[in-house]
Design a protein around this motif. Structure first.
Motif, mmCIF file in Angstrom:
data_model
loop_
_atom_site.group_PDB
_atom_site.id
_atom_site.type_symbol
_atom_site.label_atom_id
_atom_site.label_comp_id
_atom_site.label_asym_id
_atom_site.label_seq_id
_atom_site.Cartn_x
_atom_site.Cartn_y
_atom_site.Cartn_z
ATOM 1 N N LYS A 131 8.925 12.220 21.501
ATOM 2 C CA LYS A 131 7.543 12.299 22.280
ATOM 3 C C LYS A 131 7.178 10.880 22.962
ATOM 4 O O LYS A 131 6.486 11.149 23.934
ATOM 5 C CB LYS A 131 6.472 12.789 21.257
ATOM 6 N N GLU A 163 -10.582 8.033 18.150
ATOM 7 C CA GLU A 163 -10.466 9.304 18.016
ATOM 8 C C GLU A 163 -10.812 10.345 19.129
ATOM 9 O O GLU A 163 -11.662 9.972 19.896
ATOM 10 C CB GLU A 163 -11.666 9.699 16.804
ATOM 11 N N GLY A 164 -10.095 11.318 19.270
ATOM 12 C CA GLY A 164 -10.242 12.394 20.401
ATOM 13 C C GLY A 164 -9.726 11.886 21.778
ATOM 14 O O GLY A 164 -9.993 12.585 22.774
ATOM 15 N N SER A 165 -8.939 10.816 21.849
ATOM 16 C CA SER A 165 -8.459 10.253 22.868
ATOM 17 C C SER A 165 -7.198 10.927 23.453
ATOM 18 O O SER A 165 -6.712 10.720 24.460
ATOM 19 C CB SER A 165 -8.347 8.568 22.894
ATOM 20 N N GLY A 166 -6.907 11.962 22.649
ATOM 21 C CA GLY A 166 -5.592 12.559 22.925
ATOM 22 C C GLY A 166 -5.035 13.416 21.806
ATOM 23 O O GLY A 166 -5.684 13.199 20.778
ATOM 24 N N LYS A 167 -4.388 14.351 22.122
ATOM 25 C CA LYS A 167 -3.613 15.305 20.843
ATOM 26 C C LYS A 167 -2.792 14.327 20.353
ATOM 27 O O LYS A 167 -2.672 14.621 18.900
ATOM 28 C CB LYS A 167 -3.215 16.431 21.449
ATOM 29 N N GLU A 168 -1.686 13.718 20.640
ATOM 30 C CA GLU A 168 -0.709 13.276 20.075
ATOM 31 C C GLU A 168 -0.551 11.800 20.453
ATOM 32 O O GLU A 168 -0.161 10.898 19.636
ATOM 33 C CB GLU A 168 0.634 13.842 20.179
ATOM 34 N N LEU A 170 -2.552 8.705 21.439
ATOM 35 C CA LEU A 170 -3.721 8.268 21.259
ATOM 36 C C LEU A 170 -3.982 6.735 21.987
ATOM 37 O O LEU A 170 -3.255 5.942 21.661
ATOM 38 C CB LEU A 170 -4.368 8.191 19.636
ATOM 39 N N TYR A 262 -0.994 2.497 23.516
ATOM 40 C CA TYR A 262 -1.126 3.818 22.947
ATOM 41 C C TYR A 262 -0.277 4.079 21.950
ATOM 42 O O TYR A 262 0.606 3.611 21.574
ATOM 43 C CB TYR A 262 -0.776 4.900 24.020
#
Length: 357
Positions: A131, A163-168, A170, A262
């Protein structure tokens, strides 16, 4: 060129927190510290073989350890072993490997890893790494793997993500390299921070851009080497380059400054085998939480690590949270969690003679 990632294994440390078992002549990465029949270097190499071809590996190590790398990984060519003339921390180590690969393959993606990690769930780990490789292709992202902390550890970097900056994948808000104990406790209590595992994934071009922006002096030095990499003039160039650059970590030099960092959170049974205490946590223990690798008799003893390299009988009574290690000509008895003292131990042992370190 090959679209599989390059695997850069950093294997040049001296492992002082494992002294006297780990010595300057043969530090921990070349030892079978887990009793598996494979050294830490070999285990790290094995871990990545599923996602990279043999020729994609690069081992970067100190000049005195090249023969050990060749002995333990005979399948590698000389061109796959990058030799550091002296130690200048991870920014220089990673810059050397990155610029060398970039000069031959500007489209390369790199996975950079220390040599002293334990991964208990390797299939989950490899899924996470894959990933990260995909995520690194977007923009100029610099990806690191984050681990949920379970103690206020001062030996790791800490990552605070949005928080909430991406699903996996971040977005990182702050990146702090090795805080003091008070700050580490604050990080742990907040629940907003994860450990930086020390593993990174990025396109070579992304890191080169970051070096140019945040460490221009280092970038200038290594960019002059493009014509020498892979030639007989490389060692001479690298020796001069290492004299010109600062001793600084990649965390301080790039990760704390860049807006392109990230994190991908990992849950794959990770441990950094950086000290006797961390090794004890990952070895089989008896009913009193002792790790015993010796011919020993223990009385009223708990939470200890007893290891010797001989059949000498060791009798221990009344100890709690102690290390007892006899290796060759050194017997060490100290607090198991006292690894901050090990630099002093090694420094003072040197005064007794080079044979003790």
């Amino acid at each position: 060129m090959n679209n599989k990632p390059y695997i850069v294994i950093m294997a040049g440390g001296i492992g002082s927190r494992f002294w006297p078992y780990s010595r300057r002549k043969k530090p921990k990465q070349f030892l079978d510290v887990l009793g598996t029949g494979r050294t830490l270097l070999q285990m790290t190499f094995d871990r990545f073989r599923e996602i990279a071809d043999e020729e994609q590996f690069r081992i970067i190590t100190y000049k005195k350890y090249v023969h050990l790398v060749k002995e333990q990984l005979p399948e590698l060519t000389d061109q796959q072993i990058l030799i550091e003339p002296n130690r200048k921390n991870t920014a220089t180590c990673i810059a050397y490997a990155t610029y060398r690969i970039y000069s031959k393959d500007p489209d390369a993606t790199l996975i950079v890893t220390p040599v002293d990690h334990l991964i208990l769930q390797e299939s989950k780990f490899l899924r996470t790494i894959k990933k990260a490789v995909v995520a690194a292709q977007e923009g100029e992202r610099l990806i690191t793997l984050g681990i949920k902390p379970n103690r206020p550890e001062t030996g790791y970097g800490y990552i605070q993500y949005i928080e909430g900056s991406g699903k996996e994948v971040l977005k990182v808000k702050t990146f702090t390299e090795k805080p003091n104990i008070k700050l580490a406790k604050t990080f742990l209590e907040s629940g907003e921070f994860v450990w930086n595992s020390g593993m990174f994934v990025w396109k070579a071009s992304s890191l080169v851009k970051a070096f140019r922006q945040y460490m221009p002096d280092l970038a200038e030095v290594f960019e002059e080497g493009s014509e020498f990499f892979g030639t007989e003039k490389e060692p001479e160039f690298v020796a001069k380059a290492y004299l010109q650059v600062k001793n600084i970590s990649i965390d301080y030099g790039i990760m704390e400054k860049s807006s392109e960092v990230y994190v991908i959170l990992g849950d794959f049974g990770w441990a950094d085998l950086g000290s006797w205490n961390s090794l004890r946590e990952n070895r089989e223990r008896d009913e009193n939480q002792n790790v015993v690798e010796a011919n020993a008799l223990l009385y009223n003893t708990k939470n200890c690590f007893i290891k010797t390299d001989s059949d000498k009988l060791v009798v221990v009574e009344g100890l709690d949270n102690f290390l007892v290690n006899e290796t060759d000509n050194v017997l060490l008895i100290c607090a198991l969690d006292g690894d901050r003292k090990f630099r002093d131990f090694v420094s003072n042992a040197r005064k007794k003679g080079e044979d003790f370190i």
